[in-house]
Design an enzyme around this catalytic site. Structure first.
Site, PDB file in Angstrom:
ATOM      1  N   GLY A  20       0.854  -1.187   0.000  1.00 32.56           N
ATOM      2  CA  GLY A  20       0.000   0.000   0.000  1.00 32.56           C
ATOM      3  C   GLY A  20       0.892   1.239   0.000  1.00 32.56           C
ATOM      4  CG  PHE A  21      -0.801   5.214   0.163  1.00 35.86           C
ATOM      5  CD1 PHE A  21      -0.524   5.975  -0.954  1.00 35.86           C
ATOM      6  CD2 PHE A  21      -2.120   4.911   0.443  1.00 35.86           C
ATOM      7  CE1 PHE A  21      -1.534   6.420  -1.792  1.00 35.86           C
ATOM      8  CE2 PHE A  21      -3.140   5.353  -0.381  1.00 35.86           C
ATOM      9  CZ  PHE A  21      -2.853   6.114  -1.503  1.00 35.86           C
ATOM     10  CB  VAL A  85       2.264 -11.913   6.616  1.00 35.87           C
ATOM     11  CG1 VAL A  85       2.952 -12.118   7.954  1.00 35.87           C
ATOM     12  CG2 VAL A  85       3.284 -11.550   5.542  1.00 35.87           C
ATOM     13  CD  GLU A 172     -13.805  11.158  -0.092  1.00 39.93           C
ATOM     14  OE1 GLU A 172     -13.422   9.986  -0.260  1.00 39.93           O
ATOM     15  OE2 GLU A 172     -13.037  12.134  -0.121  1.00 39.93           O
ATOM     16  CG  ASP A 302      -3.968   3.269   7.607  1.00 37.93           C
ATOM     17  OD1 ASP A 302      -3.450   4.400   7.687  1.00 37.93           O
ATOM     18  OD2 ASP A 302      -4.957   3.017   6.911  1.00 37.93           O
ATOM     19  CB  ALA A 315      -2.468   8.544   1.475  1.00 39.67           C
TER      20      ALA A 315
END
Ligand SMILES: Cc1cc2nc3c(=O)[nH]c(=O)nc-3n(C[C@H](O)[C@H](O)[C@H](O)COP(=O)(O)OP(=O)(O)OC[C@H]3O[C@@H](n4cnc5c(N)ncnc54)[C@H](O)[C@@H]3O)c2cc1C
Length: 425
Positions: A20-21, A85, A172, A302, A315
């Protein structure tokens, strides 16, 4: 050959779990380190989560928000191993994968992100949809198309679309659903009158977008209401049934499709990793992002939680943490001490719909309206991985927002009878 093989053994092996980010930023930062970097992810693609709600509401294709991890790894001189994992064997310095494989490391960065949490609300996991993975978003869109078709075929029926949670994802999603009703549905399902579809946003707190300045929160509520979203603040969901929410005040709310955007936590499986966990199951780290009690294991994004300096789950912190963890590994490998992570606040943004967004920048800069919205569109398109994704996203968003009515070009889903996809770990 022998020499090469020995040299290879001497190169520190860095394993980055999660593409991810945070994970991608770590791999990018280690590109020129000369270390043997391996990205591990349960998926073969990296997901751009901030636009998932657009996939869920028929504005974007699932491919627009996904980028192949192997291609990214190759571009950044890293390897890729697909796998989930299930455990971290710190004694053997290996991560253990669900398929039984093991990947050895000298240094490890855990950046597996978090997932939707239902806070133990009865029925929530069974009867609501999340917008957290690409699979989730596709499931919402498929179900939405299914419900709309049913309503189109039955003139007496109405449709109640409910979003639980008034954070950025909830706002959103609710805004995009309202727009879908205003323009998209009118064109694609002319049989369905606007007043037969209701969009309701339910929030336990007294405000939406709690991370933003109060003036921006008020703006968001005004905009949502202006667009036809019913906003219920101070409303707590006590239980969820197949077609309704049972509220803590004893009332019920009809809900044919509920999107659960009420909160996130580490996946349950993280408990099996054998590492210290804090609030929301997130992995406890020290100021340098090393996992507490571990010399060679970092957590970023996160999933990481420093109780002394908790980071927003966004992010920009994830990207900065990933890069910082990578930098500390280079320092350790060079025999140097680690440095404390310091977050450089880049601001925060959320959109409500066409020409309406909120942006909060450092230095008390607050933007709303069309300028903020254009800023939001630009930022998201630029942050996407891959020129093709940027172009197709720009085109699809332009089609959604600039053509009226856009509904005939809705990106449609299947018509499943099944409930949400519960994604495997
Ligand atoms: C709908 C939505 C909208 C958002 N909008 C915004 C926004 O507008 N702006 C903003 O700044 N932030 C936004 N966020 C938050 C932002 O997306 C997250 O903060 C960010 O993605 C966190 O990055 P990360 O690298 O920590 O985790 P993630 O991006 O979640 O990446 C985690 C990766 O780890 C992989 N993984 C997970 N478990 C395992 C495992 N056991 N084994 C192997 N791989 C695993 C996953 O497949 C994933 O690729 C939004 C989030 C969502 C869900």
């Amino acid at each position: 050959m022998l020499l090469i093989s020995n040299r290879r053994c001497q190169v520190p092996r860095v394993v980055v779990v999660g593409a991810g980010f945070a994970g991608l930023a770590a791999a990018r930062a280690l590109r020129r380190s000369g270390m043997a970097v391996t990205l591990v992810d349960r998926h073969v693609y990296s997901t751009f989560q901030p636009l998932l709600y657009q996939v869920a509401t028929g504005g974007l294709n699932p491919g627009d928000v996904a980028y192949p991890v192997r291609a990214y790894a190759t571009q950044h001189r890293a390897g890729f191993r697909r796998g989930a994992v299930v455990r971290v064997d710190t004694a053997a310095r290996q991560v253990v994968l669900a398929d039984g494989g093991r990947v050895s490391y000298d240094y490890l960065i855990l950046a597996g992100g978090v997932t939707t949490t239902h806070f133990g609300v009865p029925g929530a996991a069974q009867h609501t949809f999340a917008v957290y993975t690409r699979g989730d978003a596709i499931a919402v869109r498929d179900a939405l198309m299914d419900r709309l078709e049913t309503v189109a075929e039955s003139p007496d029926r109405r449709l109640d679309l409910v979003v639980v949670g008034g954070g950025p994802t909830g706002v959103e999603t609710a805004g995009a659903l309202a727009e879908l009703c205003d323009t998209g549905i009118r064109a694609a399902f002319p049989e369905i009158a606007r007043d037969r579809v209701r969009v309701l946003l339910v929030e336990r707190g007294e405000d939406v977008l709690s991370g933003f300045h109060p003036s921006l929160r008020r703006y968001a509520v005004r905009q949502l209401r202006h667009r036809g979203v019913q906003v219920r603040l101070g409303a707590t969901v006590a239980a969820v049934e197949a077609d309704r929410l049972c509220m803590a005040d004893g009332t019920t709310v009809p809900a044919e499709l509920t999107v659960w955007a009420a909160g996130v936590a580490a996946a349950d499986q993280v408990r099996d990793w054998g590492l210290p966990q804090g609030a929301g199951g997130r992995i406890l780290v020290g100021p340098d992002l090393r996992v507490l009690g571990e010399d060679r294991v970092f957590a970023a994004g996160d999933l990481a939680f420093d109780p002394q300096a908790p980071m927003p789950q966004l992010a920009p912190p994830a990207i900065q943490m990933g890069a910082h963890a990578a930098g500390q590994i280079e320092r350790l490998a060079a025999g140097l001490g680690t440095k404390q992570f310091r977050y450089r606040d880049k601001g925060n943004a959320a959109t409500i719909g066409r020409s309406a967004a909120v942006i909060e920048l450092p230095g008390l800069v607050r933007l709303t309206g069309p300028i903020a919205w254009l800023g939001w569109v630009g930022l998201h398109v630029v942050m996407l991985l891959g020129a093709r994704n940027r172009l197709s996203t720009l085109l699809n968003l332009a089609w959604r927002y600039l053509s009226r009515p856009y509904g005939r070009n809705l990106i449609v889903g299947d018509s499943p009878s099944r409930l949400p996809i519960q994604e495997a770990a």
